[in-house]
Scaffold this active site. Sequence first.
Site, PDB file in Angstrom:
ATOM      1  N   TYR A   1      -2.501   5.824  -4.624  1.00  0.00           N
ATOM      2  CA  TYR A   1      -3.622   6.563  -4.988  1.00  0.00           C
ATOM      3  C   TYR A   1      -3.447   7.780  -5.564  1.00  0.00           C
ATOM      4  O   TYR A   1      -2.207   8.386  -5.894  1.00  0.00           O
ATOM      5  CB  TYR A   1      -4.062   7.136  -3.303  1.00  0.00           C
ATOM      6  CG  TYR A   1      -4.725   6.218  -2.440  1.00  0.00           C
ATOM      7  CD1 TYR A   1      -5.699   5.511  -2.514  1.00  0.00           C
ATOM      8  CD2 TYR A   1      -3.933   5.735  -1.369  1.00  0.00           C
ATOM      9  CE1 TYR A   1      -6.204   4.588  -1.693  1.00  0.00           C
ATOM     10  CE2 TYR A   1      -4.330   4.790  -0.290  1.00  0.00           C
ATOM     11  CZ  TYR A   1      -5.478   4.101  -0.647  1.00  0.00           C
ATOM     12  OH  TYR A   1      -6.078   3.305   0.438  1.00  0.00           O
TER      13      TYR A   1
ATOM     14  N   LYS B   1      -8.545  -0.572  -9.185  1.00  0.00           N
ATOM     15  CA  LYS B   1      -9.388  -1.254  -7.820  1.00  0.00           C
ATOM     16  C   LYS B   1     -10.415  -0.376  -7.524  1.00  0.00           C
ATOM     17  O   LYS B   1     -10.343   0.937  -7.010  1.00  0.00           O
ATOM     18  CB  LYS B   1      -8.234  -1.286  -6.799  1.00  0.00           C
ATOM     19  CG  LYS B   1      -8.536  -2.042  -5.580  1.00  0.00           C
ATOM     20  CD  LYS B   1      -7.518  -2.331  -4.527  1.00  0.00           C
ATOM     21  CE  LYS B   1      -7.911  -2.938  -3.170  1.00  0.00           C
ATOM     22  NZ  LYS B   1      -8.232  -1.910  -2.274  1.00  0.00           N
TER      23      LYS B   1
ATOM     24  N   THR C   1      -6.000   2.793  -6.776  1.00  0.00           N
ATOM     25  CA  THR C   1      -7.202   2.497  -6.018  1.00  0.00           C
ATOM     26  C   THR C   1      -7.962   3.675  -6.441  1.00  0.00           C
ATOM     27  O   THR C   1      -7.341   4.868  -6.211  1.00  0.00           O
ATOM     28  CB  THR C   1      -6.773   2.287  -4.539  1.00  0.00           C
ATOM     29  OG1 THR C   1      -5.960   1.302  -4.636  1.00  0.00           O
ATOM     30  CG2 THR C   1      -8.182   2.284  -3.838  1.00  0.00           C
TER      31      THR C   1
ATOM     32  N   SER D   1       0.798  -1.261   0.095  1.00  0.00           N
ATOM     33  CA  SER D   1      -0.103   0.129  -0.125  1.00  0.00           C
ATOM     34  C   SER D   1       1.044   1.265   0.072  1.00  0.00           C
ATOM     35  O   SER D   1       1.821   1.263   0.780  1.00  0.00           O
ATOM     36  CB  SER D   1      -0.850  -0.139   1.301  1.00  0.00           C
ATOM     37  OG  SER D   1      -1.299   1.326   1.543  1.00  0.00           O
TER      38      SER D   1
ATOM     39  N   HIS E   1     -13.710  -1.926  -1.097  1.00  0.00           N
ATOM     40  CA  HIS E   1     -12.816  -1.463  -0.124  1.00  0.00           C
ATOM     41  C   HIS E   1     -12.812  -2.123   1.489  1.00  0.00           C
ATOM     42  O   HIS E   1     -12.795  -1.606   2.337  1.00  0.00           O
ATOM     43  CB  HIS E   1     -12.775   0.108   0.190  1.00  0.00           C
ATOM     44  CG  HIS E   1     -11.198   0.562   0.322  1.00  0.00           C
ATOM     45  ND1 HIS E   1     -10.550   1.079  -0.525  1.00  0.00           N
ATOM     46  CD2 HIS E   1     -10.478   0.646   1.379  1.00  0.00           C
ATOM     47  CE1 HIS E   1      -9.461   1.591  -0.205  1.00  0.00           C
ATOM     48  NE2 HIS E   1      -9.448   1.297   1.077  1.00  0.00           N
TER      49      HIS E   1
HETATM   50  C1  FMN Z   1      -7.003  -2.669   7.599  1.00  0.00           C
HETATM   51  C2  FMN Z   1      -7.075  -2.393   5.985  1.00  0.00           C
HETATM   52  C3  FMN Z   1      -6.236  -1.315   5.393  1.00  0.00           C
HETATM   53  C4  FMN Z   1      -6.602  -1.160   4.055  1.00  0.00           C
HETATM   54  N1  FMN Z   1      -5.709  -0.230   3.127  1.00  0.00           N
HETATM   55  C5  FMN Z   1      -5.853  -0.225   2.063  1.00  0.00           C
HETATM   56  C6  FMN Z   1      -5.013   0.741   1.142  1.00  0.00           C
HETATM   57  O1  FMN Z   1      -4.124   1.300   1.961  1.00  0.00           O
HETATM   58  N2  FMN Z   1      -5.280   0.648  -0.219  1.00  0.00           N
HETATM   59  C7  FMN Z   1      -6.138   0.065  -0.798  1.00  0.00           C
HETATM   60  O2  FMN Z   1      -6.272   0.210  -1.894  1.00  0.00           O
HETATM   61  N3  FMN Z   1      -7.021  -0.827  -0.005  1.00  0.00           N
HETATM   62  C8  FMN Z   1      -6.812  -0.866   1.283  1.00  0.00           C
HETATM   63  N4  FMN Z   1      -7.803  -1.562   2.056  1.00  0.00           N
HETATM   64  C9  FMN Z   1      -8.675  -2.558   1.325  1.00  0.00           C
HETATM   65  C10 FMN Z   1      -8.317  -3.757   0.682  1.00  0.00           C
HETATM   66  O3  FMN Z   1      -7.145  -3.585  -0.141  1.00  0.00           O
HETATM   67  C11 FMN Z   1      -9.067  -4.795   0.310  1.00  0.00           C
HETATM   68  O4  FMN Z   1      -9.948  -4.136  -0.661  1.00  0.00           O
HETATM   69  C12 FMN Z   1     -10.025  -5.363   1.330  1.00  0.00           C
HETATM   70  O5  FMN Z   1      -9.436  -5.665   2.453  1.00  0.00           O
HETATM   71  C13 FMN Z   1     -10.902  -6.511   1.041  1.00  0.00           C
HETATM   72  O6  FMN Z   1     -11.867  -7.037   1.943  1.00  0.00           O
HETATM   73  P1  FMN Z   1     -11.497  -8.193   2.758  1.00  0.00           P
HETATM   74  O7  FMN Z   1     -10.703  -7.574   3.957  1.00  0.00           O
HETATM   75  O8  FMN Z   1     -12.737  -8.647   3.372  1.00  0.00           O
HETATM   76  O9  FMN Z   1     -10.571  -9.267   2.145  1.00  0.00           O
HETATM   77  C14 FMN Z   1      -7.563  -2.027   3.317  1.00  0.00           C
HETATM   78  C15 FMN Z   1      -8.328  -2.986   3.903  1.00  0.00           C
HETATM   79  C16 FMN Z   1      -8.202  -3.216   5.243  1.00  0.00           C
HETATM   80  C17 FMN Z   1      -8.663  -4.166   6.125  1.00  0.00           C
END
Ligand code: FMN
Length: 383
Positions: A130, A252, A156, A107, A276
């Site tokens: 981003y 994404k 994203t 990330s 997300h």
């Molecule tokens: C703690 C956390 C931090 C996240 N940070 C980002 C991020 O920095 N960039 C991003 O594109 N998605 C982020 N996401 C979304 C994840 O990439 C992903 O879309 C999501 O976790 C998928 O769902 P799941 O946790 O149920 O597998 C984050 C998700 C979580 C749980």
Amino acid sequence: MPAIHDIEDLRRLARRRVPRMFYDYADSGSWTESTYRANELAFKSILLRQRVARNIEHRSLETRMAGIDVSMPVALAPTGLTGMQHADGEILAARAAEAFGVRFTLSTMSICSLEDVAAHTSGPFWFQLYVMRDRAFMESLIDRARAAGCDALVLTLDLQILGVRHKDAKNGLSAPPRLTPATLLHLLTRPRWCAGMLATRRHGFGNIVGHVEGVENMASLAAWTAQQFDPRLSWDDIEWVKRRWGGKLILKGILDAEDARHALASGADALIVSNHGGRQLDGAPSSVAALPAIVDAVGTGIEVWLDGGIRCGQDVLKAVALGARGTMIGRAFLYGLGALGQAGVDKALQIIARELDLSMAFCGHTDIRAVGRDILVPGSIPR
Ligand SMILES: Cc1cc2nc3c(=O)[nH]c(=O)nc-3n(C[C@H](O)[C@H](O)[C@H](O)COP(=O)(O)O)c2cc1C
């Protein structure tokens, strides 16, 4: 090591080992958390057709995601603050993914930097970006990702404004944690986590601090980030990123068939059906409910992947059956990381691979690339 059988076991252990503010940061959704919960629940209502007598002896989960060979149709999703679930978290997760033959996605908001992850792994990983107001900084991140050997860029699109997560506000989330009497007392009950953090120098946002003029510490970073996510994002910016990066591009955060057609027209290599992880628009459909219409809208013109709510191999199988070429897991690997570090991420991948392999076989298939909608009970397919 405590007995671990499924992702839920890893979640329970992570809850005991990770300080509340960071555990809650992972295990939460926005506002009422209805979309967060729907992501998991929607998978349960999709039913698999059990088949018999179909010679299921030799099986393969190997496939390609964006033209890259992977040992199963799963990648680690980009997650911010991963290095706060466990000391050096991004490096540990990247190593586990590399050993397993799947891709790790770093990330923008990671603790370990691009350069640091590259220095401590030997295979390529992906970088998530981003669209920020500071285009010069974006350009430098793109260049740094290329120099670090990243072989795909994940852009994203669904976080130009921030969904509200009540738990983070209540916990006063910050990295590193602000030390108040209450947080100090809580940290004392997480001695492993504290020992890990004391032994590492990686505590801030490694991709950002020291790389942006005027952002040298956590206080100036907070002010910078708050105004950086660019709400003016449009498809022209995506075209610009595509040209500037020049490599494999994955979009994404697509949840709508009309946006999926734009993604197809943009010439990106893949799109990820995602809300997300239920952390942005509460009230949006689960990602698996949105998947079939998006697959139908774009046909084979662009690879469609999915993330959100995957907690077992059966979920991956259902997504693949509905037309996803690949999937991403977020919390499933974060729980493993928080519970047991690199061994926990490896365990999460092992659990999902085994469940996926056996479930595919129960459905009478031996090659994940040949799995289609015919393995699903027709009335249970979301429309
Ligand atoms: C703690 C956390 C931090 C996240 N940070 C980002 C991020 O920095 N960039 C991003 O594109 N998605 C982020 N996401 C979304 C994840 O990439 C992903 O879309 C999501 O976790 C998928 O769902 P799941 O946790 O149920 O597998 C984050 C998700 C979580 C749980």
